[in-house]
Write an enzyme that holds these catalytic residues in place. Sequence first.
Site, PDB file in Angstrom:
ATOM      1  CB  THR A   3      23.119   6.409 -40.342  1.00 34.95           C
ATOM      2  OG1 THR A   3      23.580   7.378 -39.383  1.00 34.95           O
ATOM      3  CG2 THR A   3      24.232   6.131 -41.328  1.00 34.95           C
ATOM      4  CD  GLU A   4      19.764   5.501 -35.711  1.00 33.75           C
ATOM      5  OE1 GLU A   4      19.274   6.213 -34.806  1.00 33.75           O
ATOM      6  OE2 GLU A   4      20.423   4.494 -35.508  1.00 33.75           O
ATOM      7  CG  ASN A   5      15.619  12.725 -39.639  1.00 35.77           C
ATOM      8  OD1 ASN A   5      14.839  13.098 -40.511  1.00 35.77           O
ATOM      9  ND2 ASN A   5      15.739  13.370 -38.492  1.00 35.77           N
TER      10      ASN A   5
END
Length: 561
Positions: free
Chosen positions: A389-391
């Site tokens: 979901t986040e990187n």
Amino acid sequence: MMLSHPNNHDSFYYGTFPNGFSWGAGSSAYQTEGAWDKDGKGLSIWDVFTHKKGKTFLNDTGDSSCEGYYKIKDDISLMKELNLNHYRFSISWPRIMPTGIRSDHVNEKGVNYYNALIDELLEHNITPIVTLYHWDLPQVLQEKYGGWQNISMINYFNDFANLCFERYGDRVKYWITFNNPWSVAVEGYETGEHAPGLKLRGTGAYRAAHHIIKAHAKVWHTYDTQWRNKQRGMVGISLSGDWGEPVDITNQKDIEAAERYVQFYIGWFATPIFHGDYPQVMKDFIGRKSAQQGLGTSRLPTFSSQEKSYIKGTSDFLGVGHFTTHYITQKSFPSSRGYTYFSDWDVAELVDPRWPDPGSEWLYSVPWGFRRLLNFIKTQYGNPMIYITENGVSEKMMCTELCDDWRIQYYKAYINEMLKAIRDGVNVKGYTAWSLLDKFEWDEGYSERFGLYYVDFRNKNKPRYPKASVQFYKRIIRSNGFPNQREVENWRRKATETCSTSNQLLAAEEQRNTAANILRLIHDPLTSHMEMVTEVVVPTVCTLCILISAVFLMFLLRKRN
Ligand code: NOJ
């Protein structure tokens, strides 16, 4: 702790992702929408926090941010340029329920903003992945009840989630209850660096987390019993986890310390959700330290056996936010230093000075840690379905910089480690680059830019400009991976070739705007910036950058002291 696969830190793997792998980019409401007081929106804890002096870098606020509230079509055209399969965004709770309480008032204008966003995404074949809570609690709930310290949040949050399922669930099939509850608990209620800014050391984070886990489970059950049959979607949670690698892999103490680090981080939330209770090592350590303090019960709250079975298995997929890795060693904290979340785990974090740290102070580029974290999740939690979901990575520079080669390197290496993890058998279904746009970076204000697109915050129209990484990420998406060395190197060359021209154009544009702003300021006797700017006649972009960087440096030094 040691994984069975060899530590191929440097080798690059050419190959493609499974068919149907979903590529996306992300944002969150408070960080991008702006329009903080428009169309009937209520206050969130972040509105109140940022309006107090001294809470964020240069007292920046998200009042207008990227003005995303007014730019649905513009931003979706950026997503089309990238050819995204999904877009991850969050719903601002006080925008649709101004006090946070459903029976008080539902703000239809706010509801309709998200309707318009969802419809426009679907029209362009982009799947919405929607986060219900990306940190912006309605202020009324904080003031009246103490926010996540209070058990009543569980029902209020459930009412809010229910309204979202009711209004948007016909079109939204991927729901994330909480984004990064670790930050909410630790930075919101333990260290106070984030809203609501409470410093309830040693207890605040554990209590907040306890209520968040229960609220998550309740919302999952609500969906399961009331909506799943009709809407056929999925509900998960998004957890953040840095990876912790033992400093010395032959030293048992370091191995245990690194294990503890990961358990106190991602395991704190994932273990109850997948296995019904907190990690044993958290129960042991916090229990022992609480006893040493002379407390009758542990500072880590407990779940009843009914609660354990209610919580266990409440995630249809696991959202994973990951940015960096640390080396970990054992470190005992003397009781004289007090009892806090950070002293409970008895670890120290170290970094290798050779690791690149292009952006935020805490963000070192250590791609192999990503593969290790993913393998850890696979073995610990029964190989769940995962969405990243986040990187992503930020840049420290306050100056215009569209030629973000370091971001290209970061994405290339991290996405490649994710590909290796999939080959290890980790069930990753999608990847979300963080973030689509530069935006408000919480206590760091606008000083850290994570975007694929550069946003000129000094221009009131908040124009967006593609960085070189847009060209690179777009090609990864188009090829669904990395076809071969020649091609991937070509992508990088092409991406960095075009950016220098746009860089110059943007710098010139910014220079014009800066000059215009300065003239405006000079003619406005009320402005508080007067003294600072009258000295500077018409500065070049570079002198301005040096000035801003100096202020930034001074701020950092002050923070460290
Ligand atoms: C995690 C948070 O969820 C997100 O809002 C933030 O921008 C990134 N970390 C980077 O700090």
